[in-house]
Design an enzyme around this catalytic site. Structure first.
Site, mmCIF file in Angstrom:
data_model
loop_
_atom_site.group_PDB
_atom_site.id
_atom_site.type_symbol
_atom_site.label_atom_id
_atom_site.label_comp_id
_atom_site.label_asym_id
_atom_site.label_seq_id
_atom_site.Cartn_x
_atom_site.Cartn_y
_atom_site.Cartn_z
ATOM 1 N N LYS A 103 8.203 77.473 52.529
ATOM 2 C CA LYS A 103 9.308 77.161 51.738
ATOM 3 C C LYS A 103 9.185 77.677 50.208
ATOM 4 O O LYS A 103 8.300 78.181 50.032
ATOM 5 C CB LYS A 103 9.177 75.501 51.397
ATOM 6 C CG LYS A 103 10.558 74.849 51.108
ATOM 7 C CD LYS A 103 11.343 74.535 52.539
ATOM 8 C CE LYS A 103 12.667 73.611 51.992
ATOM 9 N NZ LYS A 103 13.093 73.054 53.191
ATOM 10 N N ASP A 143 18.593 75.652 51.847
ATOM 11 C CA ASP A 143 18.105 74.346 51.614
ATOM 12 C C ASP A 143 18.989 73.979 50.340
ATOM 13 O O ASP A 143 20.119 74.227 50.217
ATOM 14 C CB ASP A 143 16.580 74.249 51.056
ATOM 15 C CG ASP A 143 16.037 73.104 51.190
ATOM 16 O OD1 ASP A 143 15.846 72.467 52.114
ATOM 17 O OD2 ASP A 143 15.750 72.405 49.818
HETATM 18 P P1 NAD Z 1 22.894 70.095 49.335
HETATM 19 O O1 NAD Z 1 22.442 70.886 48.171
HETATM 20 O O2 NAD Z 1 23.925 70.810 50.578
HETATM 21 O O3 NAD Z 1 23.199 68.704 49.131
HETATM 22 C C1 NAD Z 1 22.720 67.809 48.395
HETATM 23 C C2 NAD Z 1 23.437 66.830 48.186
HETATM 24 O O4 NAD Z 1 22.878 65.615 47.402
HETATM 25 C C3 NAD Z 1 24.527 66.913 47.467
HETATM 26 O O5 NAD Z 1 25.734 66.017 47.756
HETATM 27 C C4 NAD Z 1 24.113 66.351 46.066
HETATM 28 O O6 NAD Z 1 25.426 65.915 45.063
HETATM 29 C C5 NAD Z 1 23.389 64.980 46.287
HETATM 30 N N1 NAD Z 1 22.325 64.870 45.244
HETATM 31 C C6 NAD Z 1 21.728 65.599 44.473
HETATM 32 N N2 NAD Z 1 20.984 64.722 43.771
HETATM 33 C C7 NAD Z 1 21.164 63.303 44.055
HETATM 34 C C8 NAD Z 1 20.993 62.087 43.777
HETATM 35 N N3 NAD Z 1 20.068 61.891 42.656
HETATM 36 N N4 NAD Z 1 21.508 61.016 44.124
HETATM 37 C C9 NAD Z 1 22.226 61.114 45.210
HETATM 38 N N5 NAD Z 1 22.860 62.199 45.373
HETATM 39 C C10 NAD Z 1 22.324 63.423 45.031
HETATM 40 O O7 NAD Z 1 21.444 69.968 50.233
HETATM 41 P P2 NAD Z 1 21.312 69.900 51.576
HETATM 42 O O8 NAD Z 1 20.978 71.129 52.397
HETATM 43 O O9 NAD Z 1 22.246 68.834 52.263
HETATM 44 O O10 NAD Z 1 19.788 69.072 51.652
HETATM 45 C C11 NAD Z 1 19.533 67.772 51.426
HETATM 46 C C12 NAD Z 1 18.453 67.278 51.753
HETATM 47 O O11 NAD Z 1 17.960 67.544 53.100
HETATM 48 C C13 NAD Z 1 17.186 67.997 51.020
HETATM 49 O O12 NAD Z 1 16.068 66.910 50.846
HETATM 50 C C14 NAD Z 1 16.742 69.190 52.195
HETATM 51 O O13 NAD Z 1 15.233 69.581 51.952
HETATM 52 C C15 NAD Z 1 16.802 68.283 53.346
HETATM 53 N N6 NAD Z 1 16.972 69.320 54.616
HETATM 54 C C16 NAD Z 1 18.172 70.276 54.516
HETATM 55 C C17 NAD Z 1 18.277 71.007 55.777
HETATM 56 C C18 NAD Z 1 19.440 71.904 55.724
HETATM 57 O O14 NAD Z 1 19.567 72.643 56.842
HETATM 58 N N7 NAD Z 1 20.295 72.158 54.694
HETATM 59 C C19 NAD Z 1 17.490 70.838 56.898
HETATM 60 C C20 NAD Z 1 16.478 70.036 56.750
HETATM 61 C C21 NAD Z 1 16.154 69.123 55.736
#
Ligand code: NAD
Length: 394
Positions: A103, A143
């Site tokens: 990561k 991510d």
């Molecule tokens: P992203 O950047 O697309 O979205 C993040 C979302 O969280 C946004 O809607 C943002 O406004 C919101 N956010 C940020 N801070 C916040 C807060 N304090 N309170 C509420 N909402 C808040 O990111 P993503 O890819 O959707 O990733 C989200 C989580 O999922 C992360 O922990 C990431 O590591 C995990 N994840 C992502 C993937 C992937 O394929 N993208 C895979 C596995 C895990």
């Protein structure tokens, strides 16, 4: 100061106890194999140079090339990246795909940069990482705050450096640029599949089940959309600007959250009464401070590390089921694996093939974890780590 990597080490120790293995046998998994920090000078639009910090943690390649996302976030530091990398090792092992865990990312608030500045920053990052990544070495992905556009830029920069097209250096690319159909929604789809499975174990149908989702990005948005398609009633959602609660159910396909008036804080959203809570934003959201206030019957972790180890203990005592991140959000890396296979074999899978293979992989992993949870009378998180560690130790 809370360090999520400590929680992972505690879980691995607990899993090793269940398996009856000596600490010597897994000491090599308790530390990342390689940690890289880079400084990235970027010419900003005003002509001045700014230097950013970038990280890549390569936790383990025991089961294959390092695999894991790149995050652009001001709070990203080496300790966070270390935990995120280790989660990838355990996640890939749990769902039995031939990858290790990595990561990384950049400590930056991308909303403060122009698209040109962001592109120059991404290119600088890849020039710095080029010696240690590659299709058979370390394969980044999107991510938080990175997406298919970021991945397309990485392919372009990396291919220039090595002098030949190299789409398999990252996954999560746009479909026109070697990405897989179904990758964008894969993590959310996996979350929805797992939600359906855990409800079924509790003798409840997904149809009409009430769901609250924190975060409306790549994971939260698609989880909401697909859960809605499955018939669940989404009663609360949020993003960084706050939450929206509608007990009658939110019309997800017609929702524009940016234009929706918020009627609840993010803190309040987490404590809404519902069947399933899906934290899908950032880590460290359900902690010792608010765990006792959680009223959801089930938590399905869309984000990485949204529930701390201390909170887990409280949730277990109050009878809340927690489906762990390394299972619930594995859909993204599973379809990343399909994307990588398609790149290496020069193939194109159909959407139906991607979704069916993903569904089968997620359901099989879920059944394994659930069985271990019943057999050993341990929470699902401990069960997941036990299966994963066993596979890592061969
Ligand atoms: P992203 O950047 O697309 O979205 C993040 C979302 O969280 C946004 O809607 C943002 O406004 C919101 N956010 C940020 N801070 C916040 C807060 N304090 N309170 C509420 N909402 C808040 O990111 P993503 O890819 O959707 O990733 C989200 C989580 O999922 C992360 O922990 C990431 O590591 C995990 N994840 C992502 C993937 C992937 O394929 N993208 C895979 C596995 C895990």
């Amino acid at each position: 100061m809370y360090n999520p990597f400590d929680d992972i080490c505690n879980l691995v120790n607990a899993a090793a106890k269940i398996l009856g293995v000596d600490e010597n046998a897994y000491a090599h998994i308790m530390k990342p194999e390689r940690e890289i920090t880079v400084s990235l000078p970027v010419k900003m639009d005003n002509g001045k140079q700014q230097v950013f910090d970038g990280f890549r943690i390569q936790h383990s390649c025991i089961r294959g090339p390092y695999k894991g996302g790149l995050r652009y976030h001001p709070n990203l530091d080496i300790e966070n990246a270390r935990a995120l990398a280790a989660w990838m090792t355990f996640k890939c092992s749990l769902v039995d795909i031939p990858y290790g865990g990595g990561k990384g990312g950049i400590a930056v608030d991308p909303s403060q940069l122009s698209s040109g500045e962001l592109e120059r920053l991404t290119r600088a990052f890849i020039r710095a990482l080029a010696p240690v990544i590659g299709p058979h070495v370390d394969i980044p992905a999107p991510d938080v705050n990175t997406d298919s556009k970021t991945m397309d830029i990485i392919v372009d920069e990396y291919s220039k450096i090595i002098g030949k097209p190299s789409p398999a250096v990252v996954t999560g690319k746009s479909v026109d640029n070697g990405g897989s159909i179904g990758r964008t929604e894969a993590t959310g789809r996996g979350v929805a599949i797992i939600t359906k499975e855990i409800l079924a174990k509790n003798n409840q149908s997904i149809v009409g089940a009430t769901v609250v989702i924190q975060g409306f990005g790549k994971v939260g948005y698609y989880a909401a959309r697909i859960l809605h398609e499955f018939g669940a009633k989404i009663i609360g959602i949020s993003d960084i600007d706050g939450g929206y609660h509608n007990p009658a159910g939110i019309d997800i396909p017609n929702l524009d959250l940016t234009k929706t008036k918020r009627n609840i804080s993010n803190e309040e959203l987490l404590t809404l009464e519902c069947d399933v809570l899906v934290p899908a934003a950032l880590g460290n959201q359900i902690t010792i401070k608010n765990a006792a206030d959680i009223r959801a019957k089930i938590i399905v972790e869309g984000a990485n590390g949204p529930v701390t180890g201390d909170a887990d203990v409280i949730l277990e005592k109050q009878g809340t089921t927690v489906v762990p991140d390394i299972l619930a959000n594995a859909g993204g890396v599973i379809v990343s694996y399909y994307e990588w296979l398609q790149n290496l074999e020069n193939e194109k899978w159909t959407e139906a093939r991607v979704n069916e293979t993903l569904g089968n992989t997620m359901t099989a992993a879920f059944e394994n974890v659930y069985q271990m949870h019943i057999d050993k009378s341990v929470p699902m998180r401990k069960a997941a780590y036990t299966i994963s560690l066993q596979r890592l130790l061969g």
